[in-house]
Scaffold this active site. Structure first.
Site, mmCIF file in Angstrom:
data_model
loop_
_atom_site.group_PDB
_atom_site.id
_atom_site.type_symbol
_atom_site.label_atom_id
_atom_site.label_comp_id
_atom_site.label_asym_id
_atom_site.label_seq_id
_atom_site.Cartn_x
_atom_site.Cartn_y
_atom_site.Cartn_z
ATOM 1 N N GLN A 47 23.190 -16.579 15.593
ATOM 2 C CA GLN A 47 22.591 -17.251 14.432
ATOM 3 C C GLN A 47 23.111 -18.707 14.364
ATOM 4 O O GLN A 47 23.358 -19.289 15.400
ATOM 5 C CB GLN A 47 22.836 -16.487 13.127
ATOM 6 C CG GLN A 47 22.075 -15.173 13.052
ATOM 7 C CD GLN A 47 22.783 -14.031 13.747
ATOM 8 O OE1 GLN A 47 23.969 -13.842 13.578
ATOM 9 N NE2 GLN A 47 22.064 -13.253 14.505
ATOM 10 N N LYS A 71 21.304 -21.216 22.477
ATOM 11 C CA LYS A 71 22.739 -21.019 22.751
ATOM 12 C C LYS A 71 22.942 -20.218 24.033
ATOM 13 O O LYS A 71 23.871 -20.479 24.790
ATOM 14 C CB LYS A 71 23.418 -20.290 21.578
ATOM 15 C CG LYS A 71 23.426 -21.103 20.298
ATOM 16 C CD LYS A 71 24.039 -20.340 19.146
ATOM 17 C CE LYS A 71 23.170 -19.229 18.596
ATOM 18 N NZ LYS A 71 21.924 -19.646 17.937
ATOM 19 N N GLY A 78 19.113 -12.857 19.585
ATOM 20 C CA GLY A 78 18.365 -12.667 20.829
ATOM 21 C C GLY A 78 18.638 -13.857 21.718
ATOM 22 O O GLY A 78 18.102 -14.934 21.492
ATOM 23 N N HIS A 79 19.537 -13.700 22.658
ATOM 24 C CA HIS A 79 19.893 -14.818 23.523
ATOM 25 C C HIS A 79 19.166 -14.686 24.856
ATOM 26 O O HIS A 79 19.424 -13.769 25.618
ATOM 27 C CB HIS A 79 21.412 -14.865 23.724
ATOM 28 C CG HIS A 79 22.135 -15.235 22.451
ATOM 29 N ND1 HIS A 79 23.489 -15.151 22.303
ATOM 30 C CD2 HIS A 79 21.669 -15.706 21.277
ATOM 31 C CE1 HIS A 79 23.819 -15.558 21.081
ATOM 32 N NE2 HIS A 79 22.730 -15.888 20.441
ATOM 33 N N ASP A 100 18.227 -19.836 17.134
ATOM 34 C CA ASP A 100 17.265 -19.987 18.234
ATOM 35 C C ASP A 100 17.320 -21.366 18.875
ATOM 36 O O ASP A 100 16.313 -21.868 19.382
ATOM 37 C CB ASP A 100 15.825 -19.710 17.752
ATOM 38 C CG ASP A 100 15.720 -18.380 17.033
ATOM 39 O OD1 ASP A 100 16.251 -17.396 17.558
ATOM 40 O OD2 ASP A 100 15.122 -18.340 15.939
HETATM 41 P P1 IMP Z 1 19.302 -10.685 9.160
HETATM 42 O O1 IMP Z 1 20.354 -11.382 9.925
HETATM 43 O O2 IMP Z 1 18.495 -9.727 9.983
HETATM 44 O O3 IMP Z 1 19.803 -10.064 7.909
HETATM 45 O O4 IMP Z 1 18.247 -11.816 8.699
HETATM 46 C C1 IMP Z 1 18.598 -12.821 7.760
HETATM 47 C C2 IMP Z 1 17.949 -14.154 8.117
HETATM 48 O O5 IMP Z 1 18.522 -14.656 9.315
HETATM 49 C C3 IMP Z 1 16.456 -14.077 8.371
HETATM 50 O O6 IMP Z 1 15.840 -15.284 7.948
HETATM 51 C C4 IMP Z 1 16.356 -13.982 9.881
HETATM 52 O O7 IMP Z 1 15.122 -14.445 10.381
HETATM 53 C C5 IMP Z 1 17.494 -14.884 10.275
HETATM 54 N N1 IMP Z 1 18.044 -14.547 11.592
HETATM 55 C C6 IMP Z 1 18.876 -13.522 11.918
HETATM 56 N N2 IMP Z 1 19.180 -13.545 13.217
HETATM 57 C C7 IMP Z 1 18.570 -14.623 13.735
HETATM 58 C C8 IMP Z 1 18.547 -15.201 15.042
HETATM 59 O O8 IMP Z 1 19.178 -14.733 15.999
HETATM 60 N N3 IMP Z 1 17.786 -16.321 15.178
HETATM 61 C C9 IMP Z 1 17.121 -16.883 14.133
HETATM 62 N N4 IMP Z 1 17.112 -16.385 12.903
HETATM 63 C C10 IMP Z 1 17.839 -15.262 12.704
#
Ligand code: IMP
Length: 440
Positions: free
Chosen positions: A227, A15, A39-40, A12
């Site tokens: 991420q 990017k 989520g961009h 977040d």
């Molecule tokens: P997952 O990717 O849904 O398996 O989540 C694993 C961890 O990564 C969790 O702490 C999520 O909140 C975090 N996470 C996954 N995608 C994002 C993102 O796009 N932004 C911020 N945190 C993320």
């Protein structure tokens, strides 16, 4: 010139804005890992009004006409989410065709049982839940590594797909039964699969050859990370991470390109820190100040709407991201969110069990025990929103930025002072030292 954009914190960082800003200078924009957990957010002025786009799977370059967007082999693709995203873009007048959106035939699919398993596994973890986005990311990558996955290439062969889905549903139901979850309706899955096949197969191709041939022929490639470094499955705060390599190594494996094809890497970093979900966060502010930063920065998940945890800038994390990714430069975002503060803290080291260290520990418990060692700087307490010239920033903001760059170990190529494209300070000098001669 091929450039990778990487998150340097816990995601977040903004990017989407940086990719959107420089996408016009590239021929191809590719995602290489993660899925619709990302989520961009991109805000664009079109037809005299601000339009907000939240992209989850499709590279942010899609809003620029004439670009080829690639969903690389390292991405996990939820076909339903992708179709919804395509529909939403088209409804806003953005062209999405089989020519400008390519999906790797090697990319694995996220299926309904992955989402059910994500929920069940998280529930079984109780207090040590990862806090996933519940998008089925972990279970889809598990199935890929277990060599049982269904790939986008399977969508191009309807008869084979039906067979694979039927087999997959039976296996999935054994697992779901173990967790006491609702079972998958095999007939429904096959019906959905045939619909996905019809609508998505035209986009599916061998993007590994496409990307290598295109770059060989002089086309430029922008690699859009999702991420971030601290959420990387290997280099992040394991197990509170996502299930892919979100640091720069993932760009090679997830796009099928050699390391030598990446000419420069820029890390995106906020002027403070946020994270969503569970896991260690040494500089977290669990107080009114943390809440004020959340409110002013609009720190709510673009994918899930969850409130983000907020805290001070962590230079231990920044230096680690610079090292692991070999960052040539940083793009700093959300400077303006700190405008009102009377003083600012920068974490320059951790104290763990009485020992001062400048390194990120490998262990989440140790990271949890880390007490930040802070430097304090005076705030500038004036408005920086929209400033696009470094020299126009208040002197104290300039000093804060100079110190952040010094303790992080990389220069700033971009400093973002608002959501819109033009609310950005761009250092042509730093960009050209990265080998990027962009006139943004
Ligand atoms: P997952 O990717 O849904 O398996 O989540 C694993 C961890 O990564 C969790 O702490 C999520 O909140 C975090 N996470 C996954 N995608 C994002 C993102 O796009 N932004 C911020 N945190 C993320």
């Amino acid at each position: 010139m091929n450039l990778a954009i990487i998150g340097a914190q816990w995601g977040d960082e903004g990017k989407g804005k940086i990719v959107d800003l420089i996408a016009p200078h590239f021929d191809i924009v590719a995602r290489y890992q993660g899925g619709h957990n990302a989520g961009h957010t991109v805000i664009i002025r079109r037809n005299g009004e601000d339009q907000k786009f939240v992209l989850h799977l499709i590279p942010s370059g899609i809003t620029h006409p004439g670009k080829t967007c690639v969903i690389g082999n390292g991405v996990v693709v939820h076909p339903g989410a992708l179709l919804t995203e395509i529909d939403e873009l088209r409804a806003k007048g953005i062209e999405v065709t089989a020519a400008n959106l390519l999906i790797s035939n090697r990319a694995h699919l996220i299926l309904p049982h992955h989402i059910a398993l994500d929920r069940a596994i998280e529930a079984s973890r109780g207090n040590s839940a990862v806090g996933t986005t519940m998008r089925g990311i972990g279970p889809a990558y598990e199935e890929k590594m277990a060599r049982r996955g269904i790939r986008a290439g399977d969508l191009t062969d309807a008869a084979g797909l039906v067979e694979k889905l039927a087999h997959n549903a039976k296996q999935a139901n054994r697992l779901l039964a173990m967790f006491g979850s609702d079972l998958i309706d095999e007939k429904q899955l096959i019906a959905d699969g045939l619909r996905w096949s019809e609508l998505l197969a035209p986009h599916v191709t061998d993007t590994t050859y496409f990307l290598n041939h295109a770059t060989r022929d002089g086309k430029s490639l922008l690699l859009e990370g999702a991420q971030a470094t601290m959420l990387d499955i290997d280099h992040g705060t394991y197990p509170f991470v996502t299930s892919s390599n979100s640091s720069v190594g993932g760009a090679c494996t997830g796009a099928g390109i050699p390391p030598s094809a990446i000419n420069a890497t820029i890390g995106v970093i906020k002027a403070y820190t946020t994270r969503v979900g569970g896991g260690p966060f040494p500089t977290e502010l669990n107080d009114a100040l943390g809440e004020a930063i959340r409110a002013k920065g609009g720190e709510y998940g673009a994918s899930t709407g969850r409130p983000r945890r907020t805290g001070w800038f962590d230079a231990v994390v920044a230096r680690y991201a610079v090292m692991v990714n070999g960052l040539d430069a940083l793009a700093l975002t959300k400077l303006d969110v700190l405008d009102d503060l009377d003083e600012l803290k920068i974490c320059v080291a951790y104290k763990i069990n009485g020992q001062v260290t400048e390194q990120v520990p490998y262990d989440a418990d140790q990271m949890n025990a880390a007490e930040p060692v802070y430097e304090t700087m005076p705030g500038w307490q004036s408005n920086t929103v929209g400033i696009s010239n470094f020299d126009d920033l208040p002197e104290r903001a300039q000093q804060y930025l100079a110190r952040l760059s010094e303790v992080s170990g990389a220069p700033f190529a971009f400093i973002s002072t608002g959501a819109e494209r033009n609310e950005t300070i761009i250092s042509a000098d730093v960009l050209s030292r990265c080998g990027l001669h962009l006139t943004v």
